[in-house]
Design a protein around this motif. Structure first.
Motif, PDB file in Angstrom:
ATOM      1  N   SER A  62      32.776  40.742  37.921  1.00 13.28           N
ATOM      2  CA  SER A  62      34.022  40.347  37.269  1.00 13.28           C
ATOM      3  C   SER A  62      33.722  39.292  36.214  1.00 13.28           C
ATOM      4  CB  SER A  62      35.005  39.799  38.306  1.00 13.28           C
ATOM      5  OG  SER A  62      36.175  39.327  37.671  1.00 13.28           O
ATOM      6  N   SER A  75      28.920  30.587  28.569  1.00  3.20           N
ATOM      7  CA  SER A  75      29.420  31.956  28.560  1.00  3.20           C
ATOM      8  C   SER A  75      28.405  32.843  27.834  1.00  3.20           C
ATOM      9  CB  SER A  75      30.791  32.024  27.885  1.00  3.20           C
ATOM     10  OG  SER A  75      30.758  31.419  26.625  1.00  3.20           O
ATOM     11  N   TRP A 102      25.469  35.366  35.458  1.00  7.77           N
ATOM     12  CA  TRP A 102      26.236  34.630  36.459  1.00  7.77           C
ATOM     13  C   TRP A 102      25.723  33.201  36.605  1.00  7.77           C
ATOM     14  CZ3 TRP A 102      24.469  32.923  41.350  1.00  7.77           C
ATOM     15  CH2 TRP A 102      25.455  32.358  42.145  1.00  7.77           C
ATOM     16  N   GLU A 113      32.363  35.567  36.436  1.00 13.15           N
ATOM     17  CA  GLU A 113      32.956  34.761  37.503  1.00 13.15           C
ATOM     18  C   GLU A 113      32.510  35.191  38.892  1.00 13.15           C
ATOM     19  OE1 GLU A 113      37.213  34.755  37.918  1.00 13.15           O
ATOM     20  OE2 GLU A 113      37.339  36.904  37.619  1.00 13.15           O
ATOM     21  N   SER A 114      32.149  36.472  39.032  1.00 12.73           N
ATOM     22  CA  SER A 114      31.674  36.890  40.357  1.00 12.73           C
ATOM     23  C   SER A 114      30.759  38.097  40.241  1.00 12.73           C
ATOM     24  CB  SER A 114      32.849  37.217  41.290  1.00 12.73           C
ATOM     25  OG  SER A 114      33.541  38.360  40.852  1.00 12.73           O
ATOM     26  N   GLN A 149      32.658  34.494  30.685  1.00 13.78           N
ATOM     27  CA  GLN A 149      32.007  33.906  31.851  1.00 13.78           C
ATOM     28  C   GLN A 149      31.979  34.964  32.951  1.00 13.78           C
ATOM     29  OE1 GLN A 149      30.434  31.201  32.585  1.00 13.78           O
ATOM     30  NE2 GLN A 149      31.034  29.661  31.087  1.00 13.78           N
ATOM     31  N   ASP A 174      36.084  33.798  27.367  1.00 15.01           N
ATOM     32  CA  ASP A 174      35.940  32.370  27.087  1.00 15.01           C
ATOM     33  C   ASP A 174      36.164  32.201  25.587  1.00 15.01           C
ATOM     34  OD1 ASP A 174      35.368  29.695  27.063  1.00 15.01           O
ATOM     35  OD2 ASP A 174      33.204  29.934  27.271  1.00 15.01           O
ATOM     36  N   GLN A 197      35.548  36.957  32.755  1.00 15.19           N
ATOM     37  CA  GLN A 197      36.762  36.489  32.087  1.00 15.19           C
ATOM     38  C   GLN A 197      36.395  35.951  30.709  1.00 15.19           C
ATOM     39  OE1 GLN A 197      39.818  36.857  33.319  1.00 15.19           O
ATOM     40  NE2 GLN A 197      38.987  37.758  35.185  1.00 15.19           N
TER      41      GLN A 197
END
Length: 150
Positions: free
Chosen positions: A137, A97, A92, A120-121, A118, A141, A139
């Motif tokens: 979470s 990434s 994080w 994200e959370s 990446q 890249d 996503q």
């Protein structure tokens, strides 16, 4: 009619990669401890355009759709495990990434996506008297390369 070949949740894996000491060294992947549930979302972004009827311009147009991009999202939740908390926090905090591998292991084949994501959370919930949980979470890249192997 034959029944579908299905898998249990433990056969869906989210693995984080650790690059080798040298640039030529391979990435080592491991599944962080603690997830009790994982979700993989494959998304195709579309662009819409109205397609007119050339012989009857007053007719209501049909919508045409063109694919513009692909994306993968991964979320997972489970217990906040000491064995993996620093892996998630490092990913994080990273500006870059991180290498990720996603696996769906069926009895006769394994579907694998490999690429970079990446984080994200990272969310932790800690109700009094209960175990602390973690939700993550990620996503994609860039491209997540899919390979199907026996």
């Amino acid at each position: 009619m034959a029944q579908a070949t299905t898998i249990k949740g433990g056969k869906v894996r989210v693995l984080l990669g650790t690059p080798g000491a040298l640039p030529a060294d391979p990435i080592t992947y491991a599944a962080p401890c603690g997830f009790t549930s994982r979700s993989i979302t494959l998304t195709k972004n579309l662009e819409e355009v109205n397609i007119p009827d050339c012989e009857d311009p007053d007719k209501v147009d049909w919508v045409g759709r063109d694919a513009t991009s692909l994306s993968m999202g991964v979320s997972g939740e489970g217990v906040l495990a000491a064995e993996s908390v620093e892996d998630w926090l490092d990913a994080w905090e990273s500006v870059e990434s991180v290498p990720v591998k996603i696996e769906w292991e069926f009895p006769a084949k394994t579907v694998t996506w490999t690429g970079y994501m990446q984080v994200e959370s990272v969310e932790s919930e800690a109700p009094n008297g209960q175990r602390a949980t973690l939700t993550v979470s990620m996503q994609s890249d860039g491209e997540m390369v899919r390979v199907v192997a026996p």
